[in-house]
Design an enzyme around this catalytic site. Structure first.
Site, PDB file in Angstrom:
ATOM      1  N   LYS A   1      42.532  44.802  37.049  1.00  0.00           N
ATOM      2  CA  LYS A   1      42.156  45.002  35.657  1.00  0.00           C
ATOM      3  C   LYS A   1      43.269  45.699  34.883  1.00  0.00           C
ATOM      4  O   LYS A   1      43.943  46.597  35.395  1.00  0.00           O
ATOM      5  CB  LYS A   1      40.880  45.833  35.575  1.00  0.00           C
ATOM      6  CG  LYS A   1      39.681  45.204  36.278  1.00  0.00           C
ATOM      7  CD  LYS A   1      39.190  43.968  35.550  1.00  0.00           C
ATOM      8  CE  LYS A   1      37.915  43.437  36.179  1.00  0.00           C
ATOM      9  NZ  LYS A   1      37.339  42.327  35.410  1.00  0.00           N
TER      10      LYS A   1
ATOM     11  N   HIS B   1      33.748  32.116  37.154  1.00  0.00           N
ATOM     12  CA  HIS B   1      33.564  33.564  37.164  1.00  0.00           C
ATOM     13  C   HIS B   1      32.417  33.978  38.079  1.00  0.00           C
ATOM     14  O   HIS B   1      31.310  33.454  37.977  1.00  0.00           O
ATOM     15  CB  HIS B   1      33.278  34.043  35.731  1.00  0.00           C
ATOM     16  CG  HIS B   1      32.825  35.464  35.651  1.00  0.00           C
ATOM     17  ND1 HIS B   1      31.515  35.835  35.406  1.00  0.00           N
ATOM     18  CD2 HIS B   1      33.518  36.621  35.799  1.00  0.00           C
ATOM     19  CE1 HIS B   1      31.420  37.148  35.387  1.00  0.00           C
ATOM     20  NE2 HIS B   1      32.610  37.653  35.630  1.00  0.00           N
TER      21      HIS B   1
END
Length: 381
Positions: free
Chosen positions: A180, A311
């Protein structure tokens, strides 16, 4: 609808359940660091279990991170009776029927996410009837799919923890690592990416995910700086609904752009593809309304020759990615494993399509223990 001779079976009962999966530790990404969300501590699931008069069963699920789980369950309770007596093979028609049952609340978002659990269960059932894994029922291009790990790269973990998690993922056979980014201080992002790239070496696939927290100018500046790290893609650099901005960014940068996970309809994904906004499309079957609409997104993506990286929800998306033409990736999260009795095999950087019929998973006793509400409709209700 009048039932004809071609009908093979009927849906006898439907059971829905609202379950809460607790995470081992609170999870934070850029949306938390920018103050838009609170750390995530649990995931809400909507399970649908469909049984037919012939004794076949199918299991599907939808989910919600943070708010929305109770709403999905409430909508599912309202429309579940409409499944009773239907031929479970008529999946597209059933999907349309359920959409019309809740037409006043729209054809995307929470309402279709509730439908997703039923739709996925029906596809699971259909593949089980055929005695095939879902990937084979759809027509597979491959028996395994390149997989990457996300769960070890959150911003709530220190860089030392991220490096430890990365080593563990590589040792487990993972084929790529995503971390991230998107912090208010972009210099911290760059230092973390540099550390992971050095740790992995130059050739190992590495992705980053900004979780929609950059504006257009920041995304261009960061994208240019990140090009030095030879990333497989930059994910969600901009707001999920900014198709034009993503298209401009895709033209500016050498690094591929990936997005789509937050979108909840075929039309929204079609918009990304039409604007040439993405190199990787990232639909989520539970979010777009199930496998039925997901297959339409696949067709659009294949026609446009974009790659795909669905996802989350690897238990579902492994089968769909295996049936996609253009060399996909699938995302690995171990978070959901306690919900199911089975485990997926990872070897040589790839996730193997199970030989079990249907989706190849069944609900565990732990999933039953985490159930907060349940209701059954039809025979024996």
């Amino acid at each position: 609808m009048q039932r004809g001779e071609a009908s093979l079976d009927r849906i006898a009962s439907v059971r829905i359940s609202h379950a809460i999966l607790p995470l081992k530790a609170a999870i934070s990404d850029a949306k938390v660091l920018t103050g838009r969300q609170k750390p995530m501590t649990e995931i809400a699931f909507l399970f649908a279990e469909i049984r037919t008069e012939a004794g076949l069963e199918g299991v599907g699920y939808s989910y919600s991170k943070r708010a929305g789980g109770k709403g999905q369950y409430a909508h599912a309770r309202e429309i579940a009776p409409d499944l009773i007596g239907e031929d479970p093979n008529d999946i597209q028609r059933i999907w349309t029927k359920l959409v019309w049952a809740g037409a006043s609340v729209g054809r995307s978002g929470l309402s279709t996410q509730a439908i997703a659990a039923f739709d996925i269960a029906l596809w699971d059932l259909k593949a089980k009837r055929a005695g095939l894994p879902l990937a084979k029922l759809l027509g597979a291009h491959r028996d395994s799919v390149a997989c990457y790990n996300t769960s070890g790269g959150f911003l709530s973990s220190s860089i030392e923890e991220v490096l430890e998690n990365t080593s563990a993922a590589v040792a487990s056979g993972i084929g790529g690592v995503k971390i991230k980014v998107g912090q208010p201080d972009t210099r911290i992002d760059l230092r973390r990416v540099a550390a992971v790239r050095e740790h992995l070496g130059d050739d190992f696939p590495l992705m980053v995910d900004a979780n929609q927290q950059w504006d257009r100018s920041t995304a261009i500046r960061m994208g240019r700086k990140l090009e030095a790290f030879e990333l497989t893609w930059i994910e969600e650099p901009l707001d999920a609904y900014d198709a034009v901005g993503h298209a401009d960014l895709a033209r500016e940068l050498a690094t591929p752009i990936a997005t789509g996970e937050m979108l909840t309809s075929v039309a929204e994904h079609a918009d990304l593809i039409a604007h040439r906004s993405i190199d990787f499309i990232q639909p989520d079957a539970p979010r777009v309304g199930g496998i039925t609409p997901f297959l339409k997104i696949m067709s659009l993506g294949e026609h446009a020759r974009v790659r795909m990286a669905p996802h989350f929800a690897m238990e579902i998306h492994l089968h769909l990615a295996a049936a996609y033409e253009h060399d996909p990736w699938v995302e690995h999260f171990e978070w959901l494993e306690p919900l199911f009795n089975e485990r997926l095999e990872i070897t040589g950087g790839r996730m193997v399509v199970p030989a079990r019929p249907g989706l190849g998973f069944s609900l565990s006793e732990q999933a039953r223990e985490w159930t907060a509400a349940t209701e059954r409709f039809g025979s024996g209700a």
